[in-house]
Design a protein around this motif. Structure first.
Motif, PDB file in Angstrom:
ATOM      1  N   ASP A  48       0.818  -1.238   0.074  1.00  0.00           N
ATOM      2  CA  ASP A  48      -0.033   0.001   0.058  1.00  0.00           C
ATOM      3  C   ASP A  48       0.800   1.400   0.090  1.00  0.00           C
ATOM      4  O   ASP A  48       0.543   2.190  -0.669  1.00  0.00           O
ATOM      5  N   LYS A  75       1.767   1.865  -3.568  1.00  0.00           N
ATOM      6  CA  LYS A  75       0.875   2.307  -4.232  1.00  0.00           C
ATOM      7  C   LYS A  75       0.621   3.915  -3.986  1.00  0.00           C
ATOM      8  O   LYS A  75       0.337   4.655  -4.980  1.00  0.00           O
ATOM      9  N   LYS A  76       0.659   4.308  -2.865  1.00  0.00           N
ATOM     10  CA  LYS A  76       0.532   5.836  -2.443  1.00  0.00           C
ATOM     11  C   LYS A  76       1.667   6.510  -2.991  1.00  0.00           C
ATOM     12  O   LYS A  76       1.548   7.544  -3.467  1.00  0.00           O
ATOM     13  N   GLU A  93       1.168   7.102  -6.807  1.00  0.00           N
ATOM     14  CA  GLU A  93      -0.190   7.990  -7.070  1.00  0.00           C
ATOM     15  C   GLU A  93       0.597   9.426  -6.689  1.00  0.00           C
ATOM     16  O   GLU A  93       0.003  10.376  -7.500  1.00  0.00           O
ATOM     17  N   THR A  94       1.310   9.637  -5.893  1.00  0.00           N
ATOM     18  CA  THR A  94       1.654  11.263  -5.500  1.00  0.00           C
ATOM     19  C   THR A  94       3.069  11.499  -5.567  1.00  0.00           C
ATOM     20  O   THR A  94       3.308  12.763  -5.674  1.00  0.00           O
ATOM     21  N   ILE A 131       6.256  10.166   0.034  1.00  0.00           N
ATOM     22  CA  ILE A 131       5.364   9.971   1.141  1.00  0.00           C
ATOM     23  C   ILE A 131       6.381  10.216   2.272  1.00  0.00           C
ATOM     24  O   ILE A 131       7.862  10.036   2.244  1.00  0.00           O
TER      25      ILE A 131
END
Length: 260
Positions: free
Chosen positions: A9, A12-13, A16-17, A20
């Motif tokens: 996960d 995935k984040k 996408e951005t 993190i």
């Protein structure tokens, strides 16, 4: 949530951005900072992300292949991290120094920002950087010649022979990639022996590596990290990298890109 699910996960984040933070991982998954950093270490070891100071960013290609005709002058948008490292590097230049400036973008920025109140001799094997330097009246410029590549610099047998006959006080170097296991590396064999010759004839070797270049490997190794006397990077570099470099006995300095 199991560790494997959490790490999947996290990737995935990031995809996408683009990035993190450790604090975000703590909040998302209700885990400790140490646990969050461990996840990032594991994911980086698998080549799935690149750790930075306080978090991680999306991974880039492990091997970097510049265009055959790439030249720093073609980069119109200022790269703030490269400029910050270049400006920091100029602080280590002293009056009467004989220095070598790398052909890369950080070297181009360095040439543009050399101090004007001291007299120095500058070696370069880049015709682009030489064009910047020739306009500075306080400099003596030695253009290291030979067969010129399509990227506008020389690093063949004749270039190396010139280097062998020049004493260098400080060499400011930056290669395609830098990692703890493979050291400084480049994509083209042609520059390997030239890079080694510069370092051998220099009293102080200073590596200029914006954090974008760190944690990556190209194809051909030029030197190990411990072969540098000083490394300069920006403050987006990962904390673990800083710690491990210091454990090797190499001095490393970070510069705040916000201060540029």
């Amino acid at each position: 949530m199991f560790m494997e699910e959490r790490q999947k996960d996290i990737i995935k984040k990031i995809n996408e951005t683009g990035r993190i933070l450790v604090s975000e991982i703590q909040d998302f998954y209700q885990i400790s900072a140490d646990c969050a950093r461990r996840d990032l270490r594991i994911l980086e070891s698998k080549g799935l992300l690149q750790r930075t100071h306080g978090g991680a960013i999306a991974v880039h290609s492990k091997e970097i292949y510049p265009a055959p005709t790439y030249n720093p002058i073609d980069i119109k948008e200022i790269q703030i991290d490269y400029l910050a490292v270049a400006k920091k590097a100029t602080k280590y230049i002293e009056n009467k120094d004989v220095i070598y400036i790398t052909t890369s973008l950080v070297g181009y920025y360095m040439a543009e920002n050399l101090p004007e109140d001291i007299s120095i001799t500058v070696l370069t094997n880049s015709v682009t950087i030489a064009e910047v330097l020739r306009k500075k009246m306080n400099l003596s410029v030695i253009l290291l010649g030979g067969e010129m590549s399509h990227r506008g610099h020389c690093h063949d047998f004749y270039t190396i022979q010139m280097v062998k006959n020049i004493r260098i006080d400080k060499a400011f170097l930056s290669h395609t990639a830098l990692s703890l296991d493979f050291g400084a590396s480049i994509h083209d064999t042609a520059g390997v022996e030239f890079g080694k010759a510069i370092m051998k004839n220099s009293s102080m070797n200073i590596g200029l590596y914006p954090s974008k270049k760190i944690g990556k490997n190209s194809i051909h190794s030029i030197c190990q990290i411990r072969d540098y006397d000083l490394l300069i990077t920006d403050n987006n570099v990962s904390e673990d990298f800083l710690i491990q470099v210091k454990e090797l006995g190499v001095v490393i300095e970070t510069v705040d890109i916000k201060g540029v």
